[in-house]
Design a protein around this motif. Structure first.
Motif, short mmCIF file in Angstrom:
data_model
loop_
_atom_site.label_atom_id
_atom_site.label_comp_id
_atom_site.label_asym_id
_atom_site.label_seq_id
_atom_site.Cartn_x
_atom_site.Cartn_y
_atom_site.Cartn_z
N ILE A 74 0.85 -1.18 0.00
CA ILE A 74 0.00 0.00 0.00
C ILE A 74 0.89 1.24 0.00
O ILE A 74 1.82 1.34 0.80
CB ILE A 74 -0.92 0.04 1.24
CG1 ILE A 74 -1.72 -1.26 1.35
CG2 ILE A 74 -1.84 1.26 1.20
CD1 ILE A 74 -2.68 -1.50 0.23
N GLY A 75 0.61 2.16 -0.89
CA GLY A 75 1.33 3.43 -0.90
C GLY A 75 0.67 4.40 0.06
O GLY A 75 -0.47 4.82 -0.16
N LEU A 76 1.36 4.75 1.15
CA LEU A 76 0.83 5.67 2.16
C LEU A 76 1.55 7.01 2.05
O LEU A 76 2.76 7.09 2.28
CB LEU A 76 1.00 5.08 3.56
CG LEU A 76 0.59 5.97 4.75
CD1 LEU A 76 -0.88 6.38 4.64
CD2 LEU A 76 0.86 5.25 6.07
N ILE A 77 0.82 8.05 1.68
CA ILE A 77 1.40 9.39 1.50
C ILE A 77 0.89 10.27 2.64
O ILE A 77 -0.32 10.44 2.82
CB ILE A 77 1.03 9.97 0.13
CG1 ILE A 77 1.60 9.06 -0.97
CG2 ILE A 77 1.53 11.39 -0.02
CD1 ILE A 77 1.25 9.49 -2.38
N VAL A 78 1.84 10.82 3.40
CA VAL A 78 1.49 11.48 4.66
C VAL A 78 2.02 12.90 4.69
O VAL A 78 3.20 13.15 4.44
CB VAL A 78 2.08 10.71 5.87
CG1 VAL A 78 1.66 11.35 7.18
CG2 VAL A 78 1.67 9.25 5.82
N GLY A 79 1.14 13.84 5.03
CA GLY A 79 1.54 15.20 5.35
C GLY A 79 1.33 15.45 6.83
O GLY A 79 0.45 14.85 7.46
N GLY A 80 2.14 16.33 7.42
CA GLY A 80 1.99 16.66 8.84
C GLY A 80 2.37 15.55 9.78
O GLY A 80 1.82 15.43 10.87
N MET A 81 3.36 14.74 9.40
CA MET A 81 3.67 13.55 10.19
C MET A 81 4.31 13.87 11.55
O MET A 81 4.41 13.00 12.41
CB MET A 81 4.57 12.61 9.42
CG MET A 81 5.98 13.09 9.19
SD MET A 81 7.12 11.72 8.92
CE MET A 81 7.06 10.89 10.49
N ALA A 133 -2.91 -0.10 -3.76
CA ALA A 133 -3.84 0.97 -3.41
C ALA A 133 -3.07 2.11 -2.78
O ALA A 133 -1.90 1.95 -2.38
CB ALA A 133 -4.92 0.46 -2.45
N PHE A 134 -3.72 3.26 -2.70
CA PHE A 134 -3.14 4.43 -2.04
C PHE A 134 -3.97 4.80 -0.82
O PHE A 134 -5.20 4.70 -0.82
CB PHE A 134 -3.16 5.66 -2.97
CG PHE A 134 -2.16 5.62 -4.09
CD1 PHE A 134 -0.85 6.01 -3.88
CD2 PHE A 134 -2.55 5.21 -5.36
CE1 PHE A 134 0.07 5.99 -4.91
CE2 PHE A 134 -1.63 5.19 -6.40
CZ PHE A 134 -0.32 5.58 -6.18
N ILE A 135 -3.29 5.24 0.23
CA ILE A 135 -3.94 5.94 1.34
C ILE A 135 -3.24 7.28 1.49
O ILE A 135 -2.01 7.34 1.57
CB ILE A 135 -3.86 5.14 2.66
CG1 ILE A 135 -4.55 3.78 2.52
CG2 ILE A 135 -4.49 5.95 3.80
CD1 ILE A 135 -4.45 2.91 3.77
N PHE A 136 -4.02 8.35 1.50
CA PHE A 136 -3.48 9.70 1.69
C PHE A 136 -3.92 10.23 3.05
O PHE A 136 -5.12 10.23 3.36
CB PHE A 136 -4.02 10.66 0.62
CG PHE A 136 -3.58 10.36 -0.78
CD1 PHE A 136 -2.49 11.02 -1.34
CD2 PHE A 136 -4.28 9.46 -1.57
CE1 PHE A 136 -2.09 10.76 -2.64
CE2 PHE A 136 -3.90 9.19 -2.88
CZ PHE A 136 -2.79 9.85 -3.41
N LEU A 137 -2.96 10.67 3.86
CA LEU A 137 -3.29 11.47 5.04
C LEU A 137 -3.03 12.91 4.63
O LEU A 137 -1.89 13.37 4.57
CB LEU A 137 -2.42 11.07 6.24
CG LEU A 137 -2.50 9.60 6.69
CD1 LEU A 137 -1.77 9.42 8.02
CD2 LEU A 137 -3.93 9.12 6.80
N ALA A 138 -4.12 13.60 4.27
CA ALA A 138 -4.02 14.89 3.57
C ALA A 138 -4.58 16.01 4.44
O ALA A 138 -5.76 16.36 4.33
CB ALA A 138 -4.79 14.81 2.25
N PRO A 139 -3.76 16.60 5.31
CA PRO A 139 -4.30 17.59 6.25
C PRO A 139 -4.55 18.97 5.66
O PRO A 139 -5.35 19.73 6.20
CB PRO A 139 -3.21 17.66 7.33
CG PRO A 139 -1.94 17.34 6.60
CD PRO A 139 -2.34 16.31 5.57
N THR A 140 -3.88 19.31 4.57
CA THR A 140 -3.99 20.66 4.03
C THR A 140 -4.82 20.69 2.74
O THR A 140 -5.01 19.65 2.09
CB THR A 140 -2.60 21.24 3.73
OG1 THR A 140 -1.98 20.44 2.72
CG2 THR A 140 -1.73 21.28 4.97
N ASP A 141 -5.24 21.89 2.37
CA ASP A 141 -5.98 22.04 1.11
C ASP A 141 -5.15 21.57 -0.08
O ASP A 141 -5.67 20.93 -1.00
CB ASP A 141 -6.37 23.51 0.92
CG ASP A 141 -7.59 23.90 1.75
OD1 ASP A 141 -8.50 23.07 1.91
OD2 ASP A 141 -7.62 25.03 2.25
#
Length: 372
Positions: A74-81, A133-141
């Motif tokens: 799984i591709g996990l893309i994280v902002g604000g880690m 699959a992708f999971i995005f943790l996307a905190p910003t606009d």
């Protein structure tokens, strides 16, 4: 350089057929045991496991990927880690993925500096790895828009707050032409309603609200919810807008506000509500240095329930988002989109997203309003 013995040992790596012969079963039965299928008796499972242990057999991930046409990654893309909530969510995602035989490939984004192009480039790298699959943790606009607009046939789970410059409904529109996508988040509207209800029930009619940085969807969602419920409950609120989540900036903003109150002779608000616990800590320090007692003079409420908030002096009333549940459900939703299980159930599904609850933790920093 590998020795002759190493090469010889590598060639002797046991196969699934050798395990089957040793256990006296078919190789299909061994495969079912390896994949934790329920269609195997406990006696047979134990016999196969003994053969696996005896031979030192390890399944080949590349062979499994070739057979299933999946990388089980799984591709996990994280902002604000660097923030507590993201770390808790990431940990739960990885734990559920591992329990289902999936690996997580992490891509970390500096949400304050990187652009949509950086997110798209990272997605391209993951596609070269053939992630499932992708999971995005996307905190910003920015990250939310990039996650929605990334073109890929792979399933996507986008974890973000429900409100911002782009709504979830708009995000769904941008995702058309790509693979199926699901949107998940914390039920921050209900959480802010709980805060406003308890504050009003303790007879607070004037409040200061420290908002978070405007590019963060959490900040926008909490601010909109707070203003809505303050209007409904007749709580007069002054909004102080922060550029980041730091305690340092909240301390400076609170100092400035208190100095202005002192010069103008205005009444203090009876409660300060901060959009994050870090901001509440900064506000607490400023009030302490101005001789303002919490909660005797002014009550204080935070958001996030970071570790240690129950041992702050006084213990901080705050909102506890269930980040671990959010991460677990995000991974289960990704599995469902890949056909590896049922879709998880959400207590609430509003604004186009499945929502995970947040619990108000009432502690001693919030008390009945003192009439000034």
């Amino acid at each position: 350089m590998s020795s002759t013995a190493d090469i010889r040992n590598a060639k002797k790596r046991p196969s699934i057929f050798e395990v089957a012969r040793s256990a006296g079963v078919s190789h299909q039965t061994v495969s079912r045991v390896i994949n934790d299928s329920p269609d195997v008796s406990e006696t047979t499972r134990a016999k196969v496991q003994r053969a696996i242990d005896r031979l030192g057999y390890r399944p080949s991930s590349s062979a499994r990927a070739l057979a299933s046409r999946r990388s089980r990654t799984i591709g996990l893309i994280v902002g604000g880690m660097r923030f507590h909530g993201q770390l808790s969510t990431m940990g739960a995602i990885e734990s559920v993925a591992r329990s289902h035989g999936f690996f997580i490939s992490f891509g970390l984004i500096d949400e304050a500096k990187d652009s949509k192009r950086d997110v798209e480039r990272l997605c391209g790298m993951f596609l070269e790895q053939n992630v499932d699959a992708f999971i995005f943790l996307a905190p910003t606009d920015m990250m939310f828009a990039a996650a929605c607009q990334t073109r890929s046939s792979k399933p996507k789970v986008i974890v973000s707050a429900t409100h911002g410059k782009m709504s979830v409904e708009e995000g769904m529109t941008h995702n058309r032409g790509s693979g199926v996508a699901s949107f998940l988040g914390i039920d921050q509207w209900s959480a802010m309603k709980d805060v406003a209800t308890v504050v009003r029930g303790m007879e607070h009619r004037s409040a200061l609200y420290l908002s978070g940085p405007p590019q963060w969807r959490d900040a926008q969602t909490r601010l909109q919810a707070w203003q809505t419920y303050c209007r409904q409950m007749s709580i007069q609120t002054c909004i102080v807008r922060a550029r980041d989540w730091s305690a340092g900036e909240a301390y400076a903003l609170m100092n400035h506000f208190l100095d202005e109150i002192g010069r103008g002779g205005s009444a203090l608000p009876t409660v300060v509500v901060a959009a994050s616990d870090s901001q509440a800590i900064g506000a607490s320090r400023a009030m302490h240095e101005h001789g303002i007692r919490i909660p005797q003079d002014v009550s204080l409420v935070g958001f996030d329930d970071m570790p240690g908030m129950d041992n702050l002096y006084p213990p901080l009333t705050t909102v506890h988002p269930h980040f671990d549940q959010l991460g677990a459900l995000a991974m289960r939703e990704a599995l469902a989109l890949m056909g590896e299980g049922p879709h998880p159930l959400f207590r609430e599904s509003l604004h186009g997203a499945g929502l995970v609850p947040a619990t108000l933790m009432k502690r001693r920093s919030l008390a009945k309003a003192r009439m000034h």
